[in-house]
Design a protein around this motif. Structure first.
Motif, PDB file in Angstrom:
ATOM      1  N   THR A 117       0.797  -1.216   0.000  1.00  0.00           N
ATOM      2  CA  THR A 117       0.000   0.000   0.000  1.00  0.00           C
ATOM      3  C   THR A 117       0.827   1.261   0.000  1.00  0.00           C
ATOM      4  N   ASN A 142       5.005   3.088   1.014  1.00  0.00           N
ATOM      5  CA  ASN A 142       6.013   3.160   2.063  1.00  0.00           C
ATOM      6  C   ASN A 142       6.173   4.581   2.560  1.00  0.00           C
ATOM      7  N   HIS A 143       6.442   4.697   3.844  1.00  0.00           N
ATOM      8  CA  HIS A 143       6.790   5.975   4.443  1.00  0.00           C
ATOM      9  C   HIS A 143       8.133   5.750   5.116  1.00  0.00           C
ATOM     10  N   ARG A 177      11.188   2.633  12.800  1.00  0.00           N
ATOM     11  CA  ARG A 177      10.645   1.987  11.599  1.00  0.00           C
ATOM     12  C   ARG A 177       9.832   0.758  11.960  1.00  0.00           C
ATOM     13  N   VAL A 183       4.978  -3.644   8.225  1.00  0.00           N
ATOM     14  CA  VAL A 183       3.674  -4.308   8.307  1.00  0.00           C
ATOM     15  C   VAL A 183       3.619  -5.371   7.213  1.00  0.00           C
ATOM     16  N   SER A 199      -4.043  -3.930   6.153  1.00  0.00           N
ATOM     17  CA  SER A 199      -2.729  -3.307   6.067  1.00  0.00           C
ATOM     18  C   SER A 199      -2.836  -1.785   6.109  1.00  0.00           C
ATOM     19  N   ALA A 200      -3.808  -1.243   5.357  1.00  0.00           N
ATOM     20  CA  ALA A 200      -4.003   0.206   5.331  1.00  0.00           C
ATOM     21  C   ALA A 200      -4.435   0.723   6.697  1.00  0.00           C
ATOM     22  N   GLY A 205      -1.460   0.754   8.994  1.00  0.00           N
ATOM     23  CA  GLY A 205      -0.603   1.868   8.607  1.00  0.00           C
ATOM     24  C   GLY A 205      -1.152   3.205   9.063  1.00  0.00           C
ATOM     25  N   SER A 206      -2.484   3.369   9.007  1.00  0.00           N
ATOM     26  CA  SER A 206      -3.076   4.632   9.437  1.00  0.00           C
ATOM     27  C   SER A 206      -2.931   4.829  10.943  1.00  0.00           C
ATOM     28  N   GLY A 250       1.182   5.222  11.355  1.00  0.00           N
ATOM     29  CA  GLY A 250       1.897   6.154  10.493  1.00  0.00           C
ATOM     30  C   GLY A 250       2.141   7.532  11.077  1.00  0.00           C
ATOM     31  N   VAL A 274       6.589   3.762   8.325  1.00  0.00           N
ATOM     32  CA  VAL A 274       5.952   2.472   8.065  1.00  0.00           C
ATOM     33  C   VAL A 274       6.249   2.011   6.642  1.00  0.00           C
ATOM     34  N   TYR A 313       5.526  -1.653   3.982  1.00  0.00           N
ATOM     35  CA  TYR A 313       4.549  -2.721   3.848  1.00  0.00           C
ATOM     36  C   TYR A 313       5.088  -3.864   3.007  1.00  0.00           C
TER      37      TYR A 313
END
Length: 280
Positions: free
Chosen positions: A3, A5-6, A14, A17, A25-26, A29-30, A33, A38, A40
């Protein structure tokens, strides 16, 4: 599906996921994040590759995934010298006692059942990261105690769990390999971080992140510590070596450079250190 990468190189914590369900997954991440960098992966095989390349501080993974499941991911992470320090949280709908036991046996540190609250995930992540910091400090303390015991000046014991002992043994094995590489490269003057990283088969960034995870030191600081501790050892050998001989053996350009570095670490020049040691 990945989904996005950040990824941060500014020292931000770090988290990787590993989850094949794009919606879950989203959501994870939310939740994470805002506080963490984060990345994936959509299955365990990709998760192992990304963990090796990116060296996260923590992994969050599902159990049921294609190709390589979450339990096998845990086993591969634990069996790799490069990644065996990384804590793992398993998130899954499989909630029996047997499932939990399998997760812990595979190497996970925490087990979170679906559906879960965002606050619970954040708390578990925070607690595991804090545990890693405490274990890191404990390992550094044990290293210092061991050095003192070798010189006969101190003796201290600490109660440890099986997990802590296994992690300590893995960390010690990694540092032994690093120390051997540094000592081997010193006489050649090849003490650049890149040279040492290559000698232990890691990239410069992997080497830096692994060292920070184990001893919370930069590669250059750690290399310098190993060199200066070797200088200190060589000051005691018989027959005595000249400072120039010691400088050449430990990768310093000359004895003046060695003396300056030694004074910065130990608070006195080598000549004073020898006089003080002999007086003691």
């Amino acid at each position: 599906m990945v989904t996005g990468n950040h990824v941060s190189d500014d020292g931000q914590t770090r988290i990787l996921v590993v989850e094949d369900n794009a919606d879950v997954s989203a959501f994870i991440g939310s939740v994470l994040g805002e506080s963490y960098a984060v990345a994936y992966a959509s299955d365990g095989a990709e998760g192992v590759r990304k963990a090796t390349e990116w060296m996260p501080d923590l992994i969050v993974t599902d159990v049921m995934m294609p190709e390589v499941d979450g339990l096998e991911l845990c086993r591969r992470i634990r069996s790799s010298e490069m990644t065996n320090h990384i804590p793992i949280i398993i998130i899954t709908a499989r909630t029996t006692d047997s499932d939990r036991l399998n997760g812990f046996e595979a190497g996970a540190e925490a087990y979170l059942c679906k559906p879960f609250l965002a606050e619970e995930l954040l708390l578990r992540v925070s607690k595991l990261l804090e545990q890693r910091r405490l274990l890191q400090q404990k390992f550094k303390l044990s290293m210092a105690v061991n050095k003192e015991e070798k010189t006969g000046s101190s003796s201290t014991t600490h109660e440890t769990t099986i997990y802590e002992r296994n992690l300590s043994e893995a960390n010690s094995a990694f540092l032994r390999k690093v120390n051997e590489a540094i000592l081997r490269l010193m006489p050649e003057g090849k003490l650049d971080v890149q040279d040492v990283a290559a000698a232990v088969f890691l990239s410069r960034s992997q080497f830096g992140r692994k060292l920070r995870a184990v001893v919370d030191m930069s590669p250059s600081d750690y290399i310098n510590d190993v060199r200066l501790n070797e200088v200190r050892r060589l000051l005691h050998v018989q027959p005595p070596l000249t400072l120039l001989d010691i400088a050449l053996r430990t990768g310093f350009s000359d004895h003046a450079h060695l003396t300056h570095a030694f004074r910065r670490k130990f608070g006195m020049p080598p000549s004073q250190y020898i006089r003080q040691s002999n007086a003691d």
